[in-house]
Structures are given as structure tokens and as C-alpha cells.
Design a protein around this motif. Structure first.
Motif, PDB file in Angstrom:
ATOM      1  N   ILE A 134       0.830  -1.210   0.000  1.00 18.26           N
ATOM      2  CA  ILE A 134       0.000   0.000   0.000  1.00 18.26           C
ATOM      3  C   ILE A 134       0.864   1.260   0.000  1.00 18.26           C
ATOM      4  CG2 ILE A 134      -1.523   1.380   1.498  1.00 18.26           C
ATOM      5  CD1 ILE A 134      -3.038  -0.738  -0.047  1.00 18.26           C
ATOM      6  N   ALA A 135       1.991   1.228   0.717  1.00 13.84           N
ATOM      7  CA  ALA A 135       2.850   2.419   0.843  1.00 13.84           C
ATOM      8  C   ALA A 135       3.936   2.496  -0.225  1.00 13.84           C
ATOM      9  CB  ALA A 135       3.494   2.449   2.227  1.00 13.84           C
ATOM     10  N   ALA A 136       4.150   1.407  -0.994  1.00 10.41           N
ATOM     11  CA  ALA A 136       5.314   1.344  -1.887  1.00 10.41           C
ATOM     12  C   ALA A 136       5.300   2.434  -2.954  1.00 10.41           C
ATOM     13  CB  ALA A 136       5.389  -0.036  -2.536  1.00 10.41           C
ATOM     14  N   HIS A 137       4.136   2.738  -3.527  1.00  6.13           N
ATOM     15  CA  HIS A 137       4.104   3.759  -4.588  1.00  6.13           C
ATOM     16  C   HIS A 137       4.373   5.148  -4.012  1.00  6.13           C
ATOM     17  CE1 HIS A 137      -0.071   5.418  -3.902  1.00  6.13           C
ATOM     18  NE2 HIS A 137      -0.107   4.324  -3.176  1.00  6.13           N
ATOM     19  N   VAL A 138       4.045   5.355  -2.731  1.00  8.00           N
ATOM     20  CA  VAL A 138       4.367   6.635  -2.085  1.00  8.00           C
ATOM     21  C   VAL A 138       5.882   6.753  -1.915  1.00  8.00           C
ATOM     22  CG1 VAL A 138       3.994   8.082  -0.064  1.00  8.00           C
ATOM     23  CG2 VAL A 138       2.146   6.635  -0.913  1.00  8.00           C
ATOM     24  N   ASP A 139       6.548   5.656  -1.593  1.00  2.00           N
ATOM     25  CA  ASP A 139       8.016   5.648  -1.490  1.00  2.00           C
ATOM     26  C   ASP A 139       8.646   6.091  -2.805  1.00  2.00           C
ATOM     27  OD1 ASP A 139       8.406   4.768   1.186  1.00  2.00           O
ATOM     28  OD2 ASP A 139       7.947   2.715   0.586  1.00  2.00           O
ATOM     29  N   VAL A 140       8.068   5.643  -3.930  1.00  2.43           N
ATOM     30  CA  VAL A 140       8.595   6.017  -5.252  1.00  2.43           C
ATOM     31  C   VAL A 140       8.470   7.525  -5.460  1.00  2.43           C
ATOM     32  CG1 VAL A 140       8.221   5.790  -7.739  1.00  2.43           C
ATOM     33  CG2 VAL A 140       8.159   3.755  -6.280  1.00  2.43           C
ATOM     34  N   LEU A 141       7.318   8.097  -5.106  1.00  3.57           N
ATOM     35  CA  LEU A 141       7.103   9.530  -5.273  1.00  3.57           C
ATOM     36  C   LEU A 141       8.028  10.342  -4.374  1.00  3.57           C
ATOM     37  CD1 LEU A 141       3.213   9.409  -5.425  1.00  3.57           C
ATOM     38  CD2 LEU A 141       4.695  10.195  -7.280  1.00  3.57           C
ATOM     39  N   ILE A 142       8.257   9.864  -3.168  1.00  2.77           N
ATOM     40  CA  ILE A 142       9.176  10.555  -2.255  1.00  2.77           C
ATOM     41  C   ILE A 142      10.592  10.499  -2.809  1.00  2.77           C
ATOM     42  CG2 ILE A 142      10.230  10.450   0.040  1.00  2.77           C
ATOM     43  CD1 ILE A 142       7.490   9.453   1.078  1.00  2.77           C
ATOM     44  N   ALA A 143      11.006   9.328  -3.300  1.00  5.05           N
ATOM     45  CA  ALA A 143      12.357   9.165  -3.845  1.00  5.05           C
ATOM     46  C   ALA A 143      12.590  10.072  -5.052  1.00  5.05           C
ATOM     47  CB  ALA A 143      12.590   7.706  -4.229  1.00  5.05           C
ATOM     48  N   GLU A 144      11.535  10.324  -5.834  1.00 10.86           N
ATOM     49  CA  GLU A 144      11.654  11.211  -6.993  1.00 10.86           C
ATOM     50  C   GLU A 144      11.641  12.686  -6.598  1.00 10.86           C
ATOM     51  OE1 GLU A 144       9.562   8.525 -10.532  1.00 10.86           O
ATOM     52  OE2 GLU A 144       8.541  10.302  -9.762  1.00 10.86           O
ATOM     53  N   GLY A 145      11.292  12.971  -5.337  1.00 15.91           N
ATOM     54  CA  GLY A 145      11.197  14.358  -4.902  1.00 15.91           C
ATOM     55  C   GLY A 145       9.876  15.008  -5.253  1.00 15.91           C
ATOM     56  N   ALA A 146       8.895  14.225  -5.698  1.00 17.39           N
ATOM     57  CA  ALA A 146       7.591  14.792  -6.077  1.00 17.39           C
ATOM     58  C   ALA A 146       6.816  15.252  -4.856  1.00 17.39           C
ATOM     59  CB  ALA A 146       6.779  13.765  -6.862  1.00 17.39           C
ATOM     60  N   ILE A 147       6.989  14.552  -3.740  1.00 19.10           N
ATOM     61  CA  ILE A 147       6.294  14.902  -2.496  1.00 19.10           C
ATOM     62  C   ILE A 147       7.230  14.678  -1.317  1.00 19.10           C
ATOM     63  CG2 ILE A 147       3.968  14.375  -3.336  1.00 19.10           C
ATOM     64  CD1 ILE A 147       4.175  11.686  -1.865  1.00 19.10           C
ATOM     65  N   GLU A 148       6.849  15.250  -0.188  1.00 21.97           N
ATOM     66  CA  GLU A 148       7.553  14.985   1.064  1.00 21.97           C
ATOM     67  C   GLU A 148       6.510  14.540   2.066  1.00 21.97           C
ATOM     68  OE1 GLU A 148       9.439  17.969   4.149  1.00 21.97           O
ATOM     69  OE2 GLU A 148      10.788  17.666   2.446  1.00 21.97           O
ATOM     70  N   ALA A 149       6.641  13.323   2.549  1.00 16.58           N
ATOM     71  CA  ALA A 149       5.599  12.779   3.420  1.00 16.58           C
ATOM     72  C   ALA A 149       6.130  11.587   4.187  1.00 16.58           C
ATOM     73  CB  ALA A 149       4.388  12.354   2.589  1.00 16.58           C
ATOM     74  N   ASP A 150       5.376  11.182   5.198  1.00 17.84           N
ATOM     75  CA  ASP A 150       5.616   9.935   5.903  1.00 17.84           C
ATOM     76  C   ASP A 150       4.916   8.854   5.077  1.00 17.84           C
ATOM     77  OD1 ASP A 150       5.287   7.683   7.557  1.00 17.84           O
ATOM     78  OD2 ASP A 150       5.350   8.903   9.376  1.00 17.84           O
ATOM     79  N   ALA A 151       5.691   8.011   4.399  1.00 19.25           N
ATOM     80  CA  ALA A 151       5.116   7.077   3.427  1.00 19.25           C
ATOM     81  C   ALA A 151       4.025   6.180   4.018  1.00 19.25           C
ATOM     82  CB  ALA A 151       6.215   6.228   2.789  1.00 19.25           C
ATOM     83  N   PRO A 152       4.236   5.552   5.183  1.00 19.52           N
ATOM     84  CA  PRO A 152       3.158   4.697   5.710  1.00 19.52           C
ATOM     85  C   PRO A 152       1.872   5.474   6.004  1.00 19.52           C
ATOM     86  CG  PRO A 152       5.235   4.172   6.781  1.00 19.52           C
ATOM     87  CD  PRO A 152       5.458   5.422   5.986  1.00 19.52           C
ATOM     88  N   ILE A 153       2.016   6.695   6.554  1.00 24.30           N
ATOM     89  CA  ILE A 153       0.811   7.474   6.878  1.00 24.30           C
ATOM     90  C   ILE A 153       0.090   7.907   5.610  1.00 24.30           C
ATOM     91  CG2 ILE A 153      -0.042   9.619   7.901  1.00 24.30           C
ATOM     92  CD1 ILE A 153       0.725   7.483   9.929  1.00 24.30           C
ATOM     93  N   LEU A 154       0.823   8.488   4.654  1.00 25.87           N
ATOM     94  CA  LEU A 154       0.189   8.917   3.418  1.00 25.87           C
ATOM     95  C   LEU A 154      -0.371   7.716   2.653  1.00 25.87           C
ATOM     96  CD1 LEU A 154      -0.623  11.204   1.555  1.00 25.87           C
ATOM     97  CD2 LEU A 154       1.633  11.048   0.454  1.00 25.87           C
ATOM     98  N   GLY A 155       0.364   6.605   2.686  1.00 26.73           N
ATOM     99  CA  GLY A 155      -0.130   5.393   2.038  1.00 26.73           C
ATOM    100  C   GLY A 155      -1.459   4.956   2.622  1.00 26.73           C
ATOM    101  N   HIS A 156      -1.598   5.039   3.943  1.00 24.00           N
ATOM    102  CA  HIS A 156      -2.855   4.681   4.594  1.00 24.00           C
ATOM    103  C   HIS A 156      -3.965   5.675   4.244  1.00 24.00           C
ATOM    104  CE1 HIS A 156      -0.552   1.787   6.856  1.00 24.00           C
ATOM    105  NE2 HIS A 156      -1.629   1.390   7.510  1.00 24.00           N
ATOM    106  N   GLN A 157      -3.613   6.958   4.159  1.00 22.77           N
ATOM    107  CA  GLN A 157      -4.620   7.958   3.783  1.00 22.77           C
ATOM    108  C   GLN A 157      -5.133   7.701   2.366  1.00 22.77           C
ATOM    109  OE1 GLN A 157      -1.988  11.378   4.695  1.00 22.77           O
ATOM    110  NE2 GLN A 157      -3.707  12.189   5.897  1.00 22.77           N
ATOM    111  N   ILE A 158      -4.212   7.404   1.462  1.00 23.42           N
ATOM    112  CA  ILE A 158      -4.597   7.124   0.084  1.00 23.42           C
ATOM    113  C   ILE A 158      -5.434   5.857   0.028  1.00 23.42           C
ATOM    114  CG2 ILE A 158      -3.708   6.444  -2.190  1.00 23.42           C
ATOM    115  CD1 ILE A 158      -1.298   8.322  -1.591  1.00 23.42           C
TER     116      ILE A 158
END
Length: 200
Positions: A134-158
Motif C-alpha cells: 500500500i505504501a510502496a508507490h508513495v516511497d517512489v514519489l518521495i524518492a523522486e522528490g515529487a512529495i515529502e511525506a511519511d510514506a506509511p501514513i500517506l499510504g494509509h490515507q490514500i
């Protein structure tokens, strides 16, 4: 004396039992899922079903465990598709919705049935894998610099917003002109905007 079944035949019958239980759960509710009713759905005797599962709870755990792994497989394949983080995130969303539409009974059983299987090692492993996915695609966006977030939390929100949209679609309660994907697109855009502003 009947010939011994192969591993493939045993697994195929287990899958049939799981599918019958999931259909009963969605069509008639949790109380309808009994070994007798499942056996009747399959046209076999109750004792035959007991040869494959010890009881109703073991069947439910198997449905949920197998469903979670198939669900994770679909999302992981989507994340491995080509493109930037946004494109791959949308692919994950589409795979999520496709799974829920194609196997609505299993999808609902994965998340609606009371959690009586927390101690089952196979279910725990499948559940942990699902949350990582669930959180893996958020990790990709963070790694690209597209967003800054806590991946597990944002992943759960999404996930929460997508699950809500999917369940509304299943229930036929979305506004005219919307489906789960279009509603979720608007919601996740607001979440990503907040994630972008948090780094400014």
C-alpha cells in the motif's frame, strides 16, 4: 477405493471452497457461511469439505490470506510498470480498482469480516505484505522528490480514500458521472498538494 488426489487437485478444490464461502458471505452475510452451506454450493457432502478445512474460520482465514496475496501481486505488478512515480501510482490505483471489481466477494471479505485470524502466521504474513505494498508507490514519489511525506501514513490515507470510493461504487452510491477512479483522483490530488506544501 478412490484414487489419491494430486496436490494440484487438492489446491483447486480448496480454491472452490474459498470462492463458495466468499459468495455466501457477500450474498447472505457471515451467518450463511457454514460447512454445510459451502458443501451444498459445491454439490458435495459436508464431510468432504472437512477433509480440506477444519471449519468455517479456517476457510475464512484462507479466503482472506489468499486474497491478500493476489491483491498484493496485482499492486506490485502495477508498481513495476514503466513511467514516473505519478504514472506508476495511477497504475497501482487502477489495479486496486480492477481487483475489487473482478473479485468483489473476496475483496469485501478481506476487509469486512471480523478479524478472528490475527494469530494465523500465513494471514499475518499476507497482511504485512499488503501494508508494505500500500505504501510502496508513495516511497517512489518521495524518492523522486515529487512529495515529502511519511510514506506509511500517506499510504494509509490514500488507501482509506480509495477503499471508500470503491465501496461506494460497489454499493451504487457515487454521484452521477463518477466512478471510484474519478472520485479518488480528486481526493488524492488534495493529499498530494498538502504533501507538496509541507516541504515549502
Amino acid at each position: 477405493m478412490p484414487a489419491a488426489l494430486s496436490e494440484q487437485e487438492i489446491e483447486a478444490f480448496r480454491e472452490r471452497i474459498c470462492a463458495a464461502a466468499a459468495r455466501l458471505f457477500v450474498d447472505e452475510g457471515p451467518a450463511a457461511v457454514t460447512m454445510r452451506r459451502v458443501a451444498r454450493q459445491l454439490g458435495c457432502g459436508t464431510m468432504t469439505a472437512y477433509r480440506y478445512f477444519a471449519g468455517k474460520e479456517q476457510i475464512m482465514t484462507a479466503v482472506r490470506t489468499r486474497g491478500l496475496h493476489r491483491f498484493s501481486d496485482a499492486l506490485e505488478r502495477a508498481l513495476d510498470s514503466p513511467g514516473d512515480g505519478r504514472t506508476r501510482s495511477r497504475a497501482v490505483r487502477d489495479a486496486y480498482i480492477a481487483f475489487a471489481r473482478a473479485d468483489t466477494a473476496t475483496y469485501r471479505l478481506m476487509f469486512e469480516y471480523p478479524h478472528a485470524d490475527h494469530g494465523d502466521p500465513a494471514w499475518r504474513a499476507a497482511h504485512a505484505r499488503m501494508w508494505r505494498t500500500i505504501a510502496a508507490h508513495v516511497d517512489v514519489l518521495i524518492a523522486e522528490g515529487a512529495i515529502e511525506a511519511d510514506a506509511p501514513i500517506l499510504g494509509h490515507q490514500i488507501w482509506a480514500s480509495l477503499h471508500g470510493a470503491v465501496m461506494l461504487e460497489i454499493a451504487g452510491l457515487l454521484p452521477a458521472g463518477y466512478d471510484a477512479a474519478s472520485l479518488h483522483t480528486r481526493t488524492v490530488a488534495a493529499l498530494f498538494e498538502t504533501a507538496r506544501t509541507s516541504r515549502d
